[in-house]
Design an enzyme around this catalytic site. Sequence first.
Site, PDB file in Angstrom:
ATOM      1  CG  ASN A   1      10.542  26.987  22.696  1.00 50.13           C
ATOM      2  OD1 ASN A   1       9.325  27.098  22.750  1.00 50.13           O
ATOM      3  ND2 ASN A   1      11.364  27.870  23.233  1.00 50.13           N
TER       4      ASN A   1
ATOM      5  CB  CYS B   1       7.127  30.444  25.816  1.00 50.41           C
ATOM      6  SG  CYS B   1       8.212  30.682  24.418  1.00 50.41           S
TER       7      CYS B   1
ATOM      8  CG  HIS C   1       8.205  26.891  27.832  1.00 53.49           C
ATOM      9  ND1 HIS C   1       7.613  26.510  26.652  1.00 53.49           N
ATOM     10  CD2 HIS C   1       9.206  27.753  27.496  1.00 53.49           C
ATOM     11  CE1 HIS C   1       8.226  27.127  25.645  1.00 53.49           C
ATOM     12  NE2 HIS C   1       9.196  27.874  26.132  1.00 53.49           N
TER      13      HIS C   1
HETATM   14  O1  UT7 Z   1      10.893  29.815  25.074  1.00 51.57           O
HETATM   15  C1  UT7 Z   1      11.848  30.585  25.710  1.00 51.57           C
HETATM   16  C2  UT7 Z   1      12.930  30.886  24.780  1.00 51.57           C
HETATM   17  N1  UT7 Z   1      14.168  30.293  24.816  1.00 51.57           N
HETATM   18  C3  UT7 Z   1      14.802  29.537  25.726  1.00 51.57           C
HETATM   19  O2  UT7 Z   1      14.341  29.083  26.710  1.00 51.57           O
HETATM   20  C4  UT7 Z   1      16.240  29.280  25.425  1.00 51.57           C
HETATM   21  C5  UT7 Z   1      17.116  29.429  26.646  1.00 51.57           C
HETATM   22  N2  UT7 Z   1      18.520  29.207  26.338  1.00 51.57           N
HETATM   23  C6  UT7 Z   1      19.005  27.996  25.965  1.00 51.57           C
HETATM   24  O3  UT7 Z   1      18.282  27.012  25.894  1.00 51.57           O
HETATM   25  C7  UT7 Z   1      20.491  27.895  25.729  1.00 51.57           C
HETATM   26  O4  UT7 Z   1      21.121  29.079  26.139  1.00 51.57           O
HETATM   27  C8  UT7 Z   1      20.870  27.586  24.250  1.00 51.57           C
HETATM   28  C9  UT7 Z   1      20.441  26.187  23.888  1.00 51.57           C
HETATM   29  C10 UT7 Z   1      20.213  28.601  23.335  1.00 51.57           C
HETATM   30  C11 UT7 Z   1      22.388  27.672  24.070  1.00 51.57           C
HETATM   31  O5  UT7 Z   1      23.007  26.774  24.953  1.00 51.57           O
HETATM   32  P1  UT7 Z   1      24.243  27.276  25.852  1.00 51.57           P
HETATM   33  O6  UT7 Z   1      24.737  26.115  26.591  1.00 51.57           O
HETATM   34  O7  UT7 Z   1      23.757  28.462  26.646  1.00 51.57           O
HETATM   35  O8  UT7 Z   1      25.280  27.674  24.748  1.00 51.57           O
HETATM   36  P2  UT7 Z   1      25.976  29.080  24.533  1.00 51.57           P
HETATM   37  O9  UT7 Z   1      25.007  30.117  24.083  1.00 51.57           O
HETATM   38  O10 UT7 Z   1      26.774  29.365  25.758  1.00 51.57           O
HETATM   39  O11 UT7 Z   1      26.934  28.757  23.317  1.00 51.57           O
HETATM   40  C12 UT7 Z   1      27.978  27.825  23.432  1.00 51.57           C
HETATM   41  C13 UT7 Z   1      28.662  27.670  22.093  1.00 51.57           C
HETATM   42  C14 UT7 Z   1      28.902  28.984  21.357  1.00 51.57           C
HETATM   43  O12 UT7 Z   1      30.169  28.900  20.768  1.00 51.57           O
HETATM   44  P3  UT7 Z   1      31.398  29.733  21.374  1.00 51.57           P
HETATM   45  O13 UT7 Z   1      30.986  31.161  21.324  1.00 51.57           O
HETATM   46  O14 UT7 Z   1      31.565  29.218  22.781  1.00 51.57           O
HETATM   47  O15 UT7 Z   1      32.520  29.370  20.455  1.00 51.57           O
HETATM   48  C15 UT7 Z   1      27.863  28.969  20.260  1.00 51.57           C
HETATM   49  O16 UT7 Z   1      28.286  29.645  19.108  1.00 51.57           O
HETATM   50  O17 UT7 Z   1      27.842  26.868  21.238  1.00 51.57           O
HETATM   51  C16 UT7 Z   1      27.744  27.504  19.969  1.00 51.57           C
HETATM   52  N3  UT7 Z   1      26.461  27.130  19.359  1.00 51.57           N
HETATM   53  C17 UT7 Z   1      26.309  26.024  18.598  1.00 51.57           C
HETATM   54  N4  UT7 Z   1      27.142  25.039  18.247  1.00 51.57           N
HETATM   55  C18 UT7 Z   1      26.671  24.060  17.489  1.00 51.57           C
HETATM   56  C19 UT7 Z   1      25.291  27.788  19.444  1.00 51.57           C
HETATM   57  N5  UT7 Z   1      24.330  27.125  18.744  1.00 51.57           N
HETATM   58  C20 UT7 Z   1      24.948  26.031  18.225  1.00 51.57           C
HETATM   59  C21 UT7 Z   1      24.508  24.973  17.416  1.00 51.57           C
HETATM   60  N6  UT7 Z   1      25.387  24.011  17.080  1.00 51.57           N
HETATM   61  N7  UT7 Z   1      23.234  24.885  16.996  1.00 51.57           N
END
Ligand code: UT7
Length: 330
Positions: A287, A117, A257
């Site tokens: 993204n 990215c 980004h």
């Molecule tokens: O280009 C560079 C690449 N990427 C990035 O910049 C991404 C950077 N990271 C992020 O944007 C965030 O970490 C995410 C959007 C990927 C995730 O958000 P988060 O607030 O960090 O959520 P999390 O990983 O802490 O997950 C929270 C919960 C989890 O459930 P449990 O384990 O707490 O029960 C996930 O399983 O949300 C769950 N979850 C979802 N729920 C509904 C993860 N994806 C989804 C989904 N729908 N699509």
Amino acid sequence: MYNNLRPVGIIGTGKYVPENILTNSDLEKMVETTDEWIVSRTGIKERHIASKDQATSDLAYEAAVRALESAGMSGQDLDLIIVATVTPDMFFPSTACLLQDRLGAKKAAAFDLSAACSGFVYGLATATNFLKTGMYNNALVIGADCLSRITDYTDRNTCVLFGDGAGAVILGEVPQGRGFQSFDLGAEGSGGAHLYLEAGGSRMPASVDTVEGKKHFIYMNGREVFKFAVRVMSSATETVLGKAGITKEDIDLFIPHQANVRIIQSAKERLSLPDEKVMINVDKYANTSAASVPLALVEASEEGRLKEGDTVVMVGFGGGLTWGAAVLKW
Ligand code: UT7
């Protein structure tokens, strides 16, 4: 940073996104997720997805044609083509070479650049230095990716996050005082395991096992990438501003980004920027990897948010892990 060398800036822009749109409600039917979760955790509402017959070079070509037209140039005029991508049409020839042929850019050198990215900003820095030294007079720099081709649409952790697209700019000589003022590129290879695609390379060539093990898809540790992103968005901005000899108060438009609106909000707060100075279009495109910064830049320009002489700061971060920031006098 660039005293005594000729000023180099952007003299043409173009963007392209595929027609097909995948909405959050479409995704609700594919994996266990909700529009509410996706919007509140990421800010994304929809993303554009390449059709079956479109590859990265097709998206890049459309953006390149528009950029050439806006610069009043044709392919034959180009000296250099750099395509930043992690989803090339194939390992080789490079996507840049495929494009060189299609644009009729017979005299242009052409290569791909892999910095995920951050790739577009890495590409801008690379091309600017070729032009500053006088080796070339112009360059086509493209950020283009088809992340849909390496996304597992059964994995809700990643499939809601990505879209396809391409953004292109033509670099050339600009009036004194304008153009790129500074760059800050960096990498933290130690964080590579937080965001990668494992198979298909020389360490783990494609096999039945790699396909069955879903190793040709993106793996991401979202929380770790999030922490890295928040940290480097503001530190790279501070560094690149320092190199240009200006401060955050001088920023007219901040173009980050577009990965997650919460990462952008956090950078906005750390840099004390008002809403109107921050470009956000992650809601429409999600993204798009290397295409994200140029899509935002070109859209800002199309929306009339950039005036001559404005100070623009672009910052990318992503796989590698990598980051890249640039200060540009528009
Ligand atoms: O280009 C560079 C690449 N990427 C990035 O910049 C991404 C950077 N990271 C992020 O944007 C965030 O970490 C995410 C959007 C990927 C995730 O958000 P988060 O607030 O960090 O959520 P999390 O990983 O802490 O997950 C929270 C919960 C989890 O459930 P449990 O384990 O707490 O029960 C996930 O399983 O949300 C769950 N979850 C979802 N729920 C509904 C993860 N994806 C989804 C989904 N729908 N699509």
